[in-house]
Write a protein that holds these residues in place. Structure first.
Motif, PDB file in Angstrom:
ATOM      1  N   PHE A   1     -29.538  80.838 103.000  1.00 58.26           N
ATOM      2  CA  PHE A   1     -29.109  81.704 102.146  1.00 58.26           C
ATOM      3  C   PHE A   1     -28.721  81.041 100.768  1.00 58.26           C
TER       4      PHE A   1
ATOM      5  N   TYR B   1     -30.716  88.069  99.038  1.00 56.78           N
ATOM      6  CA  TYR B   1     -30.129  89.407  99.045  1.00 56.78           C
ATOM      7  C   TYR B   1     -30.806  90.313  99.852  1.00 56.78           C
TER       8      TYR B   1
ATOM      9  N   THR C   1     -24.379  83.332 100.050  1.00 60.05           N
ATOM     10  CA  THR C   1     -24.996  84.291  99.214  1.00 60.05           C
ATOM     11  C   THR C   1     -24.055  84.258  97.822  1.00 60.05           C
TER      12      THR C   1
ATOM     13  N   THR D   1     -31.111  82.413  97.817  1.00 61.37           N
ATOM     14  CA  THR D   1     -30.490  83.508  96.719  1.00 61.37           C
ATOM     15  C   THR D   1     -30.796  83.032  95.345  1.00 61.37           C
TER      16      THR D   1
END
Length: 324
Positions: free
Chosen positions: A269, A279, A190, A273
């Motif tokens: 992720f 998130y 992330t 993201t």
């Protein structure tokens, strides 16, 4: 085994604190700079490389002209894997395609000019960290890995679940290290995607001048590098703790499943993201992982007869004693 793990953690901690950092090219006092040196510094600020910077050719062949712009009349080629050094940089405002031309050299005989845009598409910095970033930043690679990893891991988890094997998040062992490793991978993916979206220029500078020292970088880059170091350290601890809880084939199956879950976390992720979904997914994933560990994996009781750890009161599966 615990002593070996502690020694490895201490060594990794020392390496982290002793990491080297490339502060970039040193320049003389500003009052002593010539116009050419000022231009070089200005170019370095916006393009993140300058003369004497080293590249590696990634394509099968890279064409080099014997002169910049319309003055060229001959072409030579350098092949994949050859190293190039930036010898000169010129700006040609009349070039409608790219006004920046770069002279690169492989040796005294093999050197020539090429447009910057064409060069950057075919080369990467001559640094293993930069090339590692290139490998994991390839969009086509991410899409392929996403499909391959999700299919393989889904099938693997299905098979393991039917065998009632140990699986992180589902039929987990009483160790928080594997769960923490998965959360670190998801968080790092992330952060990595966030830097690419909101700090593209700082990421580009890091790409040309990478460092493994998180304390010598801007806070967001330092946070990402620190998370990578944490993944390595926690990964070693997770392997060691798994071998302490499980034996033989069970340990191998669990570690393979853990690697698969980490691979899925990275792909999901890092891609989600980019569309701001990651998130929300990260918050939900953290809550899910912690809940599953606390309520299903963590042993809160101890058998009064044999001392075995139990997740709930009742009959001990090891000695048969009923604990109330």
């Amino acid at each position: 085994m615990r002593q070996i793990r502690n020694i490895i953690l201490v060594i990794m901690g020392v390496c982290l604190l002793a990491s080297c950092y490339n502060h970039g090219p040193k320049t003389p006092d500003a009052w002593d700079l010539t116009e050419k040196q000022l231009d070089s510094i200005s170019f370095f600020t916006t393009h993140h490389y300058t003369q004497n910077y080293n590249f590696v050719v990634n394509t099968e062949s890279l064409p080099l002209s014997d002169a910049p712009g319309e003055l060229a009349f001959d072409t030579l080629y350098v092949s994949s894997g050859q190293r190039l050094v930036v010898a000169d940089i010129q700006t040609i405002p009349t070039d409608s395609i790219d006004s920046v031309w770069v002279k690169v050299a492989h040796d005294q005989l093999v050197q020539g000019w090429i447009r910057e845009s064409e060069m950057l598409e075919a080369v990467s910095p001559d640094d293993p960290i930069s090339q590692f970033i290139d490998f994991f930043s390839d969009t086509h690679l991410l899409i392929f890995l996403a499909f391959l990893v999700v299919v393989c891991v889904a099938y693997g988890l299905y098979r393991l679940n039917r065998r009632n094997a140990y699986i992180v998040h589902f039929n987990d062992i009483d160790s928080f290290y594997p769960v923490l490793l998965c959360l670190l991978v998801a968080s790092s993916a992330t952060i990595y995607a966030s830097i690419q979206m909101f700090g593209a220029e700082t990421w580009r500078h890091f790409y040309y001048h990478p460092s493994l020292n998180p304390f010598a970088l801007p806070w967001h880059l330092g946070l990402f590098v620190a998370s990578v170091w944490a993944i390595i350290i926690v990964g070693v601890a997770a392997v060691d703790d798994t071998l302490r809880h499980l034996q033989g084939g069970d340990a191998i199956l669990y570690l393979c499943g853990l690697a698969g879950v980490c691979a899925v976390d990275y792909v999901v992720f890092s891609v989600s993201t980019l569309y701001y979904i990651g998130y929300l997914l990260l918050v939900a994933y953290v809550a899910f992982a912690v809940y599953r560990y606390v309520h299903y994996a963590h042993s809160r009781y101890t058998c009064g007869q044999c001392g075995a750890r139990l997740s709930a009161k009742g009959r001990c599966p090891h000695c048969g004693t009923v604990n109330t």
